[in-house]
Design a protein around this motif. Structure first.
Motif, PDB file in Angstrom:
ATOM      1  N   UNK A 197      35.129  43.427  34.090  1.00  0.00           N
ATOM      2  CA  UNK A 197      36.419  43.885  34.606  1.00  0.00           C
ATOM      3  C   UNK A 197      36.707  45.282  34.059  1.00  0.00           C
ATOM      4  N   UNK A 198      37.305  46.120  34.879  1.00  0.00           N
ATOM      5  CA  UNK A 198      37.554  47.512  34.484  1.00  0.00           C
ATOM      6  C   UNK A 198      38.388  47.619  33.208  1.00  0.00           C
ATOM      7  N   UNK A 199      39.268  46.651  32.948  1.00  0.00           N
ATOM      8  CA  UNK A 199      40.101  46.687  31.741  1.00  0.00           C
ATOM      9  C   UNK A 199      39.312  46.423  30.461  1.00  0.00           C
ATOM     10  N   UNK A 200      38.095  45.943  30.578  1.00  0.00           N
ATOM     11  CA  UNK A 200      37.283  45.594  29.410  1.00  0.00           C
ATOM     12  C   UNK A 200      36.046  46.487  29.270  1.00  0.00           C
ATOM     13  N   UNK A 201      35.936  47.462  30.149  1.00  0.00           N
ATOM     14  CA  UNK A 201      34.773  48.356  30.165  1.00  0.00           C
ATOM     15  C   UNK A 201      34.660  49.171  28.885  1.00  0.00           C
ATOM     16  N   UNK A 202      33.425  49.493  28.517  1.00  0.00           N
ATOM     17  CA  UNK A 202      33.194  50.417  27.420  1.00  0.00           C
ATOM     18  C   UNK A 202      33.422  49.860  26.032  1.00  0.00           C
ATOM     19  N   UNK A 203      33.517  48.547  25.913  1.00  0.00           N
ATOM     20  CA  UNK A 203      33.788  47.920  24.613  1.00  0.00           C
ATOM     21  C   UNK A 203      32.585  47.151  24.066  1.00  0.00           C
ATOM     22  N   UNK A 204      31.468  47.220  24.752  1.00  0.00           N
ATOM     23  CA  UNK A 204      30.266  46.539  24.293  1.00  0.00           C
ATOM     24  C   UNK A 204      30.221  45.057  24.614  1.00  0.00           C
ATOM     25  N   UNK A 205      31.181  44.569  25.386  1.00  0.00           N
ATOM     26  CA  UNK A 205      31.260  43.135  25.688  1.00  0.00           C
ATOM     27  C   UNK A 205      30.072  42.680  26.529  1.00  0.00           C
TER      28      UNK A 205
END
Length: 177
Positions: free
Chosen positions: A100-108
């Protein structure tokens, strides 16, 4: 079930069609180029329910394994790591993922992919995993490389996007003993 931080990863269940639809719908425009098949089967909630029923049959046959990433705090699906194009004769499979775009870029997605890889290699004894990515998709390539895949080559004119553009795809592989 696999867990890390505030997230859990489990196979899609039959009663989760609405949650799956909501994740796809929220991210539809971002996914349209490289999840064309999934998007075409999830245009409406009714379509998604039917598709999720088909997925359950595919899970039972080990021909498709969609691992959903859930935010434990909100109990909402936030991403997917799917195992597709499974060939148990080798045995090998292809991985795909999105977040999901809200969780992007966090390494999830990188962490979730790593857990799924460990699980499926142990559970299904895959000796080869493959990922495909458009050379412009820097986020996907970063996830792929972080998980130990190596570029095996670029296949020219290999995929038609939803918009009709035919693009080259980089193929990445990882071998397990």
């Amino acid at each position: 079930m696999m867990t890390f931080e505030n997230f859990k990863i489990e196979l899609l269940q039959p009663d989760e069609s609405k949650a799956f639809f909501n994740l796809i719908e929220t991210n539809r425009s971002r996914l349209e180029d490289f999840f064309a098949g999934t998007l075409s089967k999830t245009r409406t909630l009714v379509d998604t329910i039917n598709y999720c029923n088909q997925i359950q049959e595919r899970i039972e046959k080990v021909s498709y394994l969609p691992y959903m990433i859930t935010d434990i705090n909100t109990n909402k699906f936030i991403g997917l790591v799917d195992v597709k194009n499974i060939d148990m004769n080798v045995p090998k499979a292809e991985l795909g993922s999105f977040i999901d775009s809200n969780y992007e870029g966090k390494g999830i997605v990188s962490k979730a992919t790593n857990l799924v890889i460990d699980h499926i290699v142990n559970e299904y004894r895959f000796i080869k995993l493959l990922c495909r990515a458009n050379s412009r998709n820097k986020g996907s390539i970063a996830v792929i490389l972080k998980n130990g895949f190596e570029l095996e080559g670029t296949i020219r004119k290999d995929y038609r996007t939803t918009k009709g553009e035919i693009v080259d795809l980089n193929y990445y592989g990882r071998v397990f003993d």
